[in-house]
Design a protein around this motif. Structure first.
Motif, PDB file in Angstrom:
ATOM      1  N   CYS A 214      -9.634  -8.216  14.825  1.00 26.40           N
ATOM      2  CA  CYS A 214      -8.212  -8.332  15.135  1.00 26.40           C
ATOM      3  C   CYS A 214      -7.605  -6.939  15.184  1.00 26.40           C
ATOM      4  O   CYS A 214      -7.918  -6.094  14.354  1.00 26.40           O
ATOM      5  CB  CYS A 214      -7.478  -9.183  14.102  1.00 26.40           C
ATOM      6  SG  CYS A 214      -5.753  -9.450  14.558  1.00 26.40           S
TER       7      CYS A 214
ATOM      8  N   CYS B 278      -2.253  -6.461  10.144  1.00 30.64           N
ATOM      9  CA  CYS B 278      -1.200  -6.926   9.218  1.00 30.64           C
ATOM     10  C   CYS B 278      -1.570  -6.543   7.782  1.00 30.64           C
ATOM     11  O   CYS B 278      -2.709  -6.740   7.357  1.00 30.64           O
ATOM     12  CB  CYS B 278      -1.035  -8.438   9.307  1.00 30.64           C
ATOM     13  SG  CYS B 278      -0.688  -9.017  10.968  1.00 30.64           S
TER      14      CYS B 278
ATOM     15  N   CYS C  76      -3.032  -9.361   5.490  1.00 33.61           N
ATOM     16  CA  CYS C  76      -4.081 -10.209   6.078  1.00 33.61           C
ATOM     17  C   CYS C  76      -5.111 -10.639   5.027  1.00 33.61           C
ATOM     18  O   CYS C  76      -5.909  -9.825   4.563  1.00 33.61           O
ATOM     19  CB  CYS C  76      -4.785  -9.465   7.207  1.00 33.61           C
ATOM     20  SG  CYS C  76      -6.064 -10.459   7.993  1.00 33.61           S
TER      21      CYS C  76
HETATM   22  S1  SF4 Z   1      -3.032 -11.777   9.640  1.00 30.57           S
HETATM   23 FE1  SF4 Z   1      -5.013 -10.778  10.016  1.00 30.57          FE
HETATM   24  S2  SF4 Z   1      -6.005 -12.027  11.593  1.00 30.57           S
HETATM   25 FE2  SF4 Z   1      -3.816 -12.569  11.580  1.00 30.57          FE
HETATM   26  S3  SF4 Z   1      -2.893 -11.246  13.132  1.00 30.57           S
HETATM   27 FE3  SF4 Z   1      -2.700 -10.180  11.176  1.00 30.57          FE
HETATM   28  S4  SF4 Z   1      -4.517  -8.845  11.032  1.00 30.57           S
HETATM   29 FE4  SF4 Z   1      -4.885 -10.366  12.640  1.00 30.57          FE
END
Ligand code: SF4
Length: 298
Positions: free
Chosen positions: A47, A51, A54
């Motif tokens: 990804c 975030c 995450c």
């Molecule tokens: S929470 Fe994790 S998997 Fe979901 S968009 Fe953010 S970085 Fe990507």
């Protein structure tokens, strides 16, 4: 409303309507399934969103699961549901053939994507929805812009995913009274979710307290508000329902009708938050895996 599927599972019959509504009926006092109704399936750990909270710890170095060659996929039952996620599931190179395979098996596939990927990959998302390769579409909220709200309104089966402790009052202000559906997820203290909590504990807890106090009011401003089991616990959702409503709406504990499959690490577990020593190597049959999880429950 259209009927998506109806099947017998143990001592009850499950009906799934085209808007995602699920109805279980039994002559007995409790529902005893023979197989899982749903599996949360992680198909990649790649990804590019980064975030901070995450709980999957997904990065641009994350791997893609070998999703076209796992044997357990062949053992799925018609109308069994899978909730596909990542990482960024839309970036998996085999996503479309994987979904086609599921459709051929009459498996109902739902998928969750991040808002930014949802906006950027409209062509792909539209194709998947129009070709009925996915039914439910979860979109993880980043920023509730006007553009986003107008876009998501075009998808009757879309549900906005928000996190208890990340969701803030201004998000609700922007989203409310738009006839939207929202799923509130509990805050997961796992991987980056853990690190972020340590850094921002005050801010996260303030948001959680605000949501707890305003939940009843917020629910009125959406077409549907639903919760995962972690959010039900964190927000004590039961306090807002009568016993009858609770019995009608509560879908059961993790592991009672659902479980989690990580196709990247090739593990399965009761849920995505299961402790690392409660994750087991994949088996060739979804029913065998469900039985392992059920034995854990006993
Ligand atoms: S929470 Fe994790 S998997 Fe979901 S968009 Fe953010 S970085 Fe990507």
């Amino acid at each position: 409303m259209g009927l998506l599927g109806r099947y017998k599972n143990g001592n009850f019959v499950t009906t799934i309507l085209s808007d995602g509504t699920k109805i279980r009926e039994t002559e007995d006092d409790e529902f005893i399934p023979l197989f899982a109704e749903n599996m949360d399936i992680k198909i990649c750990n790649y990804c590019d969103m980064g975030c901070k909270f995450c709980h999957e710890g997904s990065t641009i170095n994350g791997k893609f699961g070998n999703i076209l060659n796992e044997k357990f996929i062949d053992s799925l039952h018609p109308y069994q549901e899978v909730a596909i996620g990542g990482g960024d599931a839309t970036s998996h190179p085999d996503l479309t053939p994987f979904l086609q395979k599921l459709k051929e098996k009459k498996v109902i596939a739902n998928m969750t994507v991040n808002q930014i990927h949802f906006e950027k990959k409209q062509e792909l998302i539209k194709k998947l929805v129009n070709e009925k390769l996915i039914y439910g579409l979860g979109v993880s909220l980043v920023n509730p812009t006007k553009h986003f709200i107008e876009l998501i309104k075009q998808y009757p089966n879309a549900v906005i995913h928000v996190i208890n402790g990340v969701l803030k009052p201004s998000d609700i202000k922007a989203l409310e009274n738009n006839n939207l559906k929202m799923l509130i997820l509990g805050y997961k203290h796992l991987r980056r979710g853990n690190e972020y909590f340590e850094e921002e504990q005050n801010d996260i807890e303030t948001k959680q307290q605000w949501l707890y106090e305003n939940l009843e009011d917020i629910i009125q401003k959406f077409q549907v508000v639903s919760f995962d089991n972690l959010a039900i616990e964190q927000l004590d959702v039961k306090r807002l329902l009568t016993q009858e409503e609770w019995d009608e709406f509560y879908m059961g504990d993790d592991g009672s009708t659902t479980y989690y499959v990580d196709m990247v690490e090739r593990k399965f577990a009761r849920s995505s938050t299961a402790h690392m020593n409660k994750r087991y190597d994949l088996l060739d049959s979804v029913d065998d895996m469900f039985n392992v999880i059920r034995m854990e429950n006993d």
